[in-house]
Scaffold this active site. Structure first.
Site, PDB file in Angstrom:
ATOM      1  N   LEU A 173      72.920  72.688  28.428  1.00 20.59           N
ATOM      2  CA  LEU A 173      71.642  72.100  28.424  1.00 20.59           C
ATOM      3  C   LEU A 173      70.707  73.316  29.045  1.00 20.59           C
ATOM      4  O   LEU A 173      69.345  73.217  29.049  1.00 20.59           O
ATOM      5  CB  LEU A 173      71.708  71.161  29.964  1.00 20.59           C
ATOM      6  CG  LEU A 173      72.265  69.718  29.605  1.00 20.59           C
ATOM      7  CD1 LEU A 173      72.356  68.815  31.015  1.00 20.59           C
ATOM      8  CD2 LEU A 173      71.479  69.163  28.633  1.00 20.59           C
ATOM      9  N   CYS A 214      79.495  74.278  23.211  1.00 21.25           N
ATOM     10  CA  CYS A 214      80.767  73.435  22.782  1.00 21.25           C
ATOM     11  C   CYS A 214      80.745  72.464  23.886  1.00 21.25           C
ATOM     12  O   CYS A 214      81.149  72.770  25.082  1.00 21.25           O
ATOM     13  CB  CYS A 214      81.882  74.219  22.582  1.00 21.25           C
ATOM     14  SG  CYS A 214      83.273  72.906  22.447  1.00 21.25           S
ATOM     15  N   ILE A 215      80.317  70.970  23.274  1.00 20.14           N
ATOM     16  CA  ILE A 215      80.481  70.087  24.034  1.00 20.14           C
ATOM     17  C   ILE A 215      81.521  68.988  23.731  1.00 20.14           C
ATOM     18  O   ILE A 215      81.357  68.612  22.504  1.00 20.14           O
ATOM     19  CB  ILE A 215      78.964  69.200  24.130  1.00 20.14           C
ATOM     20  CG1 ILE A 215      77.920  70.006  24.357  1.00 20.14           C
ATOM     21  CG2 ILE A 215      78.971  67.999  24.947  1.00 20.14           C
ATOM     22  CD1 ILE A 215      76.487  69.703  23.914  1.00 20.14           C
ATOM     23  N   ILE A 216      82.509  68.866  24.599  1.00 22.13           N
ATOM     24  CA  ILE A 216      83.779  67.951  24.321  1.00 22.13           C
ATOM     25  C   ILE A 216      83.561  66.778  24.987  1.00 22.13           C
ATOM     26  O   ILE A 216      83.227  66.670  26.080  1.00 22.13           O
ATOM     27  CB  ILE A 216      84.909  68.830  24.806  1.00 22.13           C
ATOM     28  CG1 ILE A 216      85.060  70.148  23.741  1.00 22.13           C
ATOM     29  CG2 ILE A 216      86.244  67.863  24.456  1.00 22.13           C
ATOM     30  CD1 ILE A 216      86.271  70.917  24.383  1.00 22.13           C
ATOM     31  N   GLU A 244      85.101  61.111  29.526  1.00 22.96           N
ATOM     32  CA  GLU A 244      85.255  59.674  29.724  1.00 22.96           C
ATOM     33  C   GLU A 244      83.981  58.917  30.206  1.00 22.96           C
ATOM     34  O   GLU A 244      83.856  57.617  30.232  1.00 22.96           O
ATOM     35  CB  GLU A 244      86.543  59.397  30.609  1.00 22.96           C
ATOM     36  CG  GLU A 244      87.645  59.740  30.201  1.00 22.96           C
ATOM     37  CD  GLU A 244      88.906  59.743  31.179  1.00 22.96           C
ATOM     38  OE1 GLU A 244      88.607  58.999  32.325  1.00 22.96           O
ATOM     39  OE2 GLU A 244      89.885  59.718  31.059  1.00 22.96           O
ATOM     40  N   THR A 245      82.908  59.780  30.325  1.00 23.87           N
ATOM     41  CA  THR A 245      81.630  59.382  30.853  1.00 23.87           C
ATOM     42  C   THR A 245      80.474  59.609  29.685  1.00 23.87           C
ATOM     43  O   THR A 245      80.725  60.254  28.854  1.00 23.87           O
ATOM     44  CB  THR A 245      81.349  59.835  32.183  1.00 23.87           C
ATOM     45  OG1 THR A 245      80.967  61.377  31.839  1.00 23.87           O
ATOM     46  CG2 THR A 245      82.392  59.966  33.249  1.00 23.87           C
ATOM     47  N   HIS A 261      78.086  61.372  29.988  1.00 19.28           N
ATOM     48  CA  HIS A 261      77.621  62.753  30.265  1.00 19.28           C
ATOM     49  C   HIS A 261      77.399  63.573  28.894  1.00 19.28           C
ATOM     50  O   HIS A 261      76.783  64.230  28.467  1.00 19.28           O
ATOM     51  CB  HIS A 261      78.204  63.652  31.109  1.00 19.28           C
ATOM     52  CG  HIS A 261      77.776  64.885  31.725  1.00 19.28           C
ATOM     53  ND1 HIS A 261      76.568  64.918  32.217  1.00 19.28           N
ATOM     54  CD2 HIS A 261      78.446  66.315  31.401  1.00 19.28           C
ATOM     55  CE1 HIS A 261      76.485  66.250  32.241  1.00 19.28           C
ATOM     56  NE2 HIS A 261      77.419  67.047  31.795  1.00 19.28           N
ATOM     57  N   ASN A 315      71.325  75.882  15.004  1.00 17.03           N
ATOM     58  CA  ASN A 315      72.216  75.063  16.103  1.00 17.03           C
ATOM     59  C   ASN A 315      73.623  74.976  15.918  1.00 17.03           C
ATOM     60  O   ASN A 315      73.895  74.157  14.951  1.00 17.03           O
ATOM     61  CB  ASN A 315      71.533  73.582  16.294  1.00 17.03           C
ATOM     62  CG  ASN A 315      71.949  73.040  17.729  1.00 17.03           C
ATOM     63  OD1 ASN A 315      72.937  73.510  18.007  1.00 17.03           O
ATOM     64  ND2 ASN A 315      71.220  71.987  17.930  1.00 17.03           N
ATOM     65  N   ARG A 327      86.747  74.216  14.456  1.00 14.13           N
ATOM     66  CA  ARG A 327      85.359  74.248  13.820  1.00 14.13           C
ATOM     67  C   ARG A 327      84.746  75.594  14.211  1.00 14.13           C
ATOM     68  O   ARG A 327      83.871  76.231  13.509  1.00 14.13           O
ATOM     69  CB  ARG A 327      84.482  73.143  14.219  1.00 14.13           C
ATOM     70  CG  ARG A 327      84.880  72.039  13.658  1.00 14.13           C
ATOM     71  CD  ARG A 327      84.244  70.699  13.985  1.00 14.13           C
ATOM     72  NE  ARG A 327      84.436  69.594  13.447  1.00 14.13           N
ATOM     73  CZ  ARG A 327      85.527  68.805  13.300  1.00 14.13           C
ATOM     74  NH1 ARG A 327      86.592  69.237  13.974  1.00 14.13           N
ATOM     75  NH2 ARG A 327      85.461  67.693  12.528  1.00 14.13           N
TER      76      ARG A 327
END
Length: 154
Positions: free
Chosen positions: A61, A84-86, A89-90, A92, A117, A131
């Site tokens: 962010l 890196c966004i993994i 469970e939410t 978010h 990007n 990746r």
């Protein structure tokens, strides 16, 4: 289009370019791998080490804010976003993925600077590792190609 290069760049020469990389530190081992492959590819394409600026921010962010500051300084031909966004469970995950992606695009369009990007959005860590190397190098190639293209179009 007759004679089109079918998606292949005809100009991946970074020898006259200045590039800045903004790397999110969240999931640092993965983003470090992205950065390593990105920098190696930039250098392979002719971008001089002294013309590569590499900064880090806490997370995905924060990447667009740093990109905006770099774009406003107008010292770089292209910018690169790494993160890196993994999925968790939410909700978010969706929030961070959508907002960081929209922010990167907005900075690029608002400032007329190409931004590659490479903020990975994946289901799990295994997908991220699969990746990381390729996407870091891909980001370098996109940055060089788009900087050269925008120069030709101006």
């Amino acid at each position: 289009m007759q004679g089109a290069d079918k998606g292949q760049s005809t100009r991946l020469d970074g020898s006259d370019l200045r590039v800045a990389i903004v790397q999110a530190r969240f999931n640092a081992e993965l983003t470090d791998r992205l950065a390593q492959s990105c920098i190696a590819e930039l250098q392979r394409l002719g971008v001089e080490e002294r013309h590569i600026r590499h900064i880090s921010v806490p997370g995905a962010l924060e990447v667009p804010v740093a990109l905006q500051a770099l774009a406003e300084a107008d010292e770089h031909d292209a910018l690169i976003a790494l993160g890196c966004i993994i999925r968790g469970e939410t909700y978010h995950f969706e929030l961070v993925a959508n907002e960081s992606g929209a922010g990167v695009t907005r900075v690029s369009l608002d400032h007329g600077v190409p931004i590659a990007n490479a903020i990975l959005t994946v289901e799990n860590e295994a997908q991220a590792w699969a990746r990381a190397e390729d996407k870091g190098a891909d980001a370098a190639r996109v940055a060089v190609e788009m900087a050269n293209l925008l120069e030709e179009l101006s």
